[in-house]
Design an enzyme around this catalytic site. Sequence first.
Site, PDB file in Angstrom:
ATOM      1  CD  GLU A   8      30.710 -13.307 -27.905  1.00 57.64           C
ATOM      2  OE1 GLU A   8      29.846 -13.905 -27.028  1.00 57.64           O
ATOM      3  OE2 GLU A   8      30.887 -13.776 -29.264  1.00 57.64           O
TER       4      GLU A   8
ATOM      5  CE  LYS B 226      29.352 -19.999 -33.199  1.00 59.09           C
ATOM      6  NZ  LYS B 226      29.007 -18.857 -32.319  1.00 59.09           N
TER       7      LYS B 226
HETATM    8  N1  PSU Z   1      31.982 -17.238 -31.177  1.00 57.99           N
HETATM    9  C1  PSU Z   1      32.761 -18.059 -30.506  1.00 57.99           C
HETATM   10  N2  PSU Z   1      32.091 -18.878 -29.363  1.00 57.99           N
HETATM   11  C2  PSU Z   1      31.053 -18.714 -28.965  1.00 57.99           C
HETATM   12  C3  PSU Z   1      30.141 -17.611 -29.597  1.00 57.99           C
HETATM   13  C4  PSU Z   1      30.531 -17.161 -30.732  1.00 57.99           C
HETATM   14  O1  PSU Z   1      34.112 -18.186 -30.791  1.00 57.99           O
HETATM   15  O2  PSU Z   1      30.690 -19.287 -27.888  1.00 57.99           O
HETATM   16  C5  PSU Z   1      28.614 -17.487 -29.153  1.00 57.99           C
HETATM   17  C6  PSU Z   1      28.384 -16.102 -29.563  1.00 57.99           C
HETATM   18  O3  PSU Z   1      28.206 -15.544 -28.390  1.00 57.99           O
HETATM   19  C7  PSU Z   1      27.069 -16.110 -30.630  1.00 57.99           C
HETATM   20  C8  PSU Z   1      26.612 -17.330 -30.030  1.00 57.99           C
HETATM   21  O4  PSU Z   1      26.343 -14.935 -30.370  1.00 57.99           O
HETATM   22  O5  PSU Z   1      27.578 -18.215 -29.780  1.00 57.99           O
HETATM   23  C9  PSU Z   1      25.514 -17.694 -31.042  1.00 57.99           C
HETATM   24  O6  PSU Z   1      24.640 -18.712 -30.132  1.00 57.99           O
HETATM   25  P1  PSU Z   1      23.047 -19.139 -30.993  1.00 57.99           P
HETATM   26  O7  PSU Z   1      23.631 -19.966 -31.974  1.00 57.99           O
HETATM   27  O8  PSU Z   1      22.574 -19.793 -29.951  1.00 57.99           O
HETATM   28  O9  PSU Z   1      22.249 -17.830 -31.339  1.00 57.99           O
END
Ligand code: PSU
EC number: 4.2.1.70
Length: 304
Positions: free
Chosen positions: A25, A159
């Site tokens: 990603e 996370k």
């Molecule tokens: N993992 C990381 N850093 C990030 C992300 C994931 O170590 O920045 C990103 C990923 O792209 C994940 C996103 O899909 O954060 C999730 O964002 P949201 O909670 O707005 O869906």
Amino acid sequence: MTDILKIAPEVSAALEKDGAVVALESTIVTHGMPWPRNVETALQVEADIREQGAVPATIAVLDGAIHIGLSNGELERLAKADHVMKCSRADIAFAVATGQPGSTTVAATMMAAHAAGISVFATGGIGGVHRGAQDSFDISADLDELARTPVCVVAAGAKALLDLPKTLEVLETRGVPVVGYQTDRFPAFWSRESSLPAPYRLDTPAEIARLLRTRRLFGDHGGVLVANPVPKEAEIPSSEMEGCIDAALEQAAKRAISGKDVTPFVLSLIYDLTNGRSLATNIALVRNNARLAARIALETCSER
Ligand code: PSU
Ligand code: MN
């Protein structure tokens, strides 16, 4: 290949001969890590995948097209750019239509990987159910994507700033197998363990490839989450992380940060609060996930 989906020559050559390809990603590059560590890490992770014998395919929107595999120059351009759209399922087509640069989250990377014929993807941590979701309704589109798109996502769990029990509940409801890799505990991103058990445990890439092959029997939908704990030497135990996470979430609430901005805001505050230690951990876990994803991809092709 169309004018909207641009597959890099190295990637399409590998796909044509059923070789091992790992999708990566790009939101982690544009919204997850500061310059220049973001581009250094992205290149390092690609090298880690090559070292295992697989081909990396970093995914992003550039110049009105979805790129499957970026050149080093494109990666650097994306990592340096000031205004990059964070694209989830709802946003990726808009970025293409308007020609603005966009980085892909787990959800959008899964969509694009699947469209290109890639079935294994490495990231840091997936998005999930945010704490307080009963009021905010903030649930990452990553979970829905895992429920519908047949891509294996290798992550260090979700996370830890999220509500992990609710995240696992949604994954179960939506029929997503969650497999701890060589662990009985669900990992918590910076920490090897959360207080939760991993729903399943497998110990080898070959077993994971067999699970993926079985899932394919049931049709063209639904992903798998492989939860791979951060290497011990790089972890920050959850007892140490909890205080930082609470402080960062409190700041986010005070400043009324909402929607797509929550995750990037909280991550960057946590880097500050841990004096950069969380960044080193983040880099170590992404590299660890990339290596495992490459091994799974290799097993998957040797089974075909
Ligand atoms: N993992 C990381 N850093 C990030 C992300 C994931 O170590 O920045 C990103 C990923 O792209 C994940 C996103 O899909 O954060 C999730 O964002 P949201 O909670 O707005 O869906
Ligand atoms: Mn959200």
